[in-house]
Design a protein around this motif. Structure first.
Motif, short mmCIF file in Angstrom:
data_model
loop_
_atom_site.label_atom_id
_atom_site.label_comp_id
_atom_site.label_asym_id
_atom_site.label_seq_id
_atom_site.Cartn_x
_atom_site.Cartn_y
_atom_site.Cartn_z
N TRP A 1 0.84 -1.19 0.00
CA TRP A 1 0.00 0.00 0.00
C TRP A 1 0.88 1.23 0.00
O TRP A 1 1.94 1.25 0.61
CB TRP A 1 -0.91 0.00 1.22
CG TRP A 1 -1.90 -1.11 1.16
CD1 TRP A 1 -1.77 -2.37 1.66
CD2 TRP A 1 -3.17 -1.07 0.51
NE1 TRP A 1 -2.89 -3.13 1.38
CE2 TRP A 1 -3.77 -2.34 0.68
CE3 TRP A 1 -3.88 -0.10 -0.18
CZ2 TRP A 1 -5.02 -2.66 0.18
CZ3 TRP A 1 -5.14 -0.41 -0.67
CH2 TRP A 1 -5.69 -1.67 -0.48
N GLU A 2 0.43 2.28 -0.69
CA GLU A 2 1.21 3.51 -0.71
C GLU A 2 0.31 4.73 -0.49
O GLU A 2 -0.84 4.74 -0.87
CB GLU A 2 2.02 3.66 -2.00
CG GLU A 2 1.20 3.79 -3.25
CD GLU A 2 2.07 3.90 -4.50
OE1 GLU A 2 3.30 3.91 -4.40
OE2 GLU A 2 1.49 3.97 -5.59
N PHE A 3 0.90 5.72 0.14
CA PHE A 3 0.23 6.98 0.42
C PHE A 3 0.87 8.09 -0.41
O PHE A 3 2.06 8.02 -0.72
CB PHE A 3 0.37 7.35 1.90
CG PHE A 3 -0.31 6.37 2.83
CD1 PHE A 3 -1.62 6.56 3.21
CD2 PHE A 3 0.37 5.28 3.32
CE1 PHE A 3 -2.25 5.67 4.05
CE2 PHE A 3 -0.25 4.37 4.17
CZ PHE A 3 -1.56 4.57 4.54
N PRO A 4 0.12 9.12 -0.75
CA PRO A 4 0.72 10.25 -1.46
C PRO A 4 1.65 11.02 -0.54
O PRO A 4 1.58 10.91 0.68
CB PRO A 4 -0.48 11.11 -1.87
CG PRO A 4 -1.53 10.78 -0.88
CD PRO A 4 -1.31 9.34 -0.50
N GLY A 5 2.49 11.80 -1.13
CA GLY A 5 3.37 12.65 -0.33
C GLY A 5 4.82 12.28 -0.50
O GLY A 5 5.24 11.82 -1.54
N GLY A 6 5.56 12.48 0.56
CA GLY A 6 6.99 12.25 0.50
C GLY A 6 7.74 13.48 0.03
O GLY A 6 8.94 13.54 0.07
N LYS A 7 7.00 14.45 -0.40
CA LYS A 7 7.59 15.71 -0.85
C LYS A 7 7.24 16.78 0.18
O LYS A 7 6.29 16.65 0.93
CB LYS A 7 7.07 16.10 -2.22
CG LYS A 7 7.45 15.12 -3.32
CD LYS A 7 6.83 15.55 -4.64
CE LYS A 7 7.26 14.68 -5.77
NZ LYS A 7 6.81 13.30 -5.68
N SER A 8 7.99 17.84 0.19
CA SER A 8 7.70 18.94 1.09
C SER A 8 6.66 19.85 0.43
O SER A 8 7.00 20.73 -0.36
CB SER A 8 8.99 19.73 1.38
OG SER A 8 8.71 20.79 2.24
N GLU A 9 5.39 19.57 0.71
CA GLU A 9 4.31 20.33 0.09
C GLU A 9 3.10 20.33 1.01
O GLU A 9 2.99 19.51 1.91
CB GLU A 9 3.95 19.73 -1.27
CG GLU A 9 3.50 18.29 -1.21
CD GLU A 9 3.34 17.65 -2.58
OE1 GLU A 9 3.38 18.35 -3.59
OE2 GLU A 9 3.19 16.43 -2.63
N SER A 10 2.18 21.23 0.75
CA SER A 10 0.97 21.30 1.57
C SER A 10 0.05 20.12 1.25
O SER A 10 0.20 19.47 0.21
CB SER A 10 0.23 22.61 1.31
OG SER A 10 -0.33 22.60 0.01
N LYS A 11 -0.90 19.86 2.13
CA LYS A 11 -1.88 18.80 1.88
C LYS A 11 -2.63 19.07 0.58
O LYS A 11 -2.90 18.15 -0.19
CB LYS A 11 -2.87 18.70 3.04
CG LYS A 11 -2.27 18.20 4.33
CD LYS A 11 -3.32 18.09 5.42
CE LYS A 11 -3.61 19.48 5.95
NZ LYS A 11 -4.46 19.48 7.14
N GLU A 12 -2.97 20.33 0.36
CA GLU A 12 -3.72 20.70 -0.85
C GLU A 12 -2.88 20.45 -2.11
O GLU A 12 -3.39 19.89 -3.08
CB GLU A 12 -4.15 22.16 -0.78
CG GLU A 12 -5.16 22.47 0.32
CD GLU A 12 -4.55 22.66 1.71
OE1 GLU A 12 -5.31 22.76 2.66
OE2 GLU A 12 -3.31 22.70 1.84
N ASP A 13 -1.62 20.87 -2.07
CA ASP A 13 -0.74 20.65 -3.23
C ASP A 13 -0.54 19.16 -3.48
O ASP A 13 -0.54 18.70 -4.62
CB ASP A 13 0.62 21.32 -3.02
CG ASP A 13 0.55 22.83 -3.10
OD1 ASP A 13 -0.46 23.36 -3.61
OD2 ASP A 13 1.51 23.49 -2.63
#
Length: 53
Positions: A16-28
């Motif tokens: 399973w994978e989640f979005p993210g891992g980058k330095s960004e806002s939840k909206e972005d």
């Protein structure tokens, strides 16, 4: 929150994978993930009330 299961042909198959891992806002993050995964450009109106399980 978006979550998806990797296919049986991908690296780390069936994990399973989640979005993210980058330095960004939840909206972005949400906008980027929807564009990458679904090819759609979305506008965020408001956050929904959080639900914890």
């Amino acid at each position: 929150m978006l979550i998806c299961q990797r296919s049986g042909t991908m690296k780390h198959l069936m994990k399973w994978e989640f979005p993210g891992g980058k330095s960004e806002s939840k909206e972005d993050c949400l906008q980027r993930e929807v564009k990458e995964e679904l090819g759609m450009i979305i506008t965020i109106d408001r956050a929904l009330n959080p639900v914890e399980h």
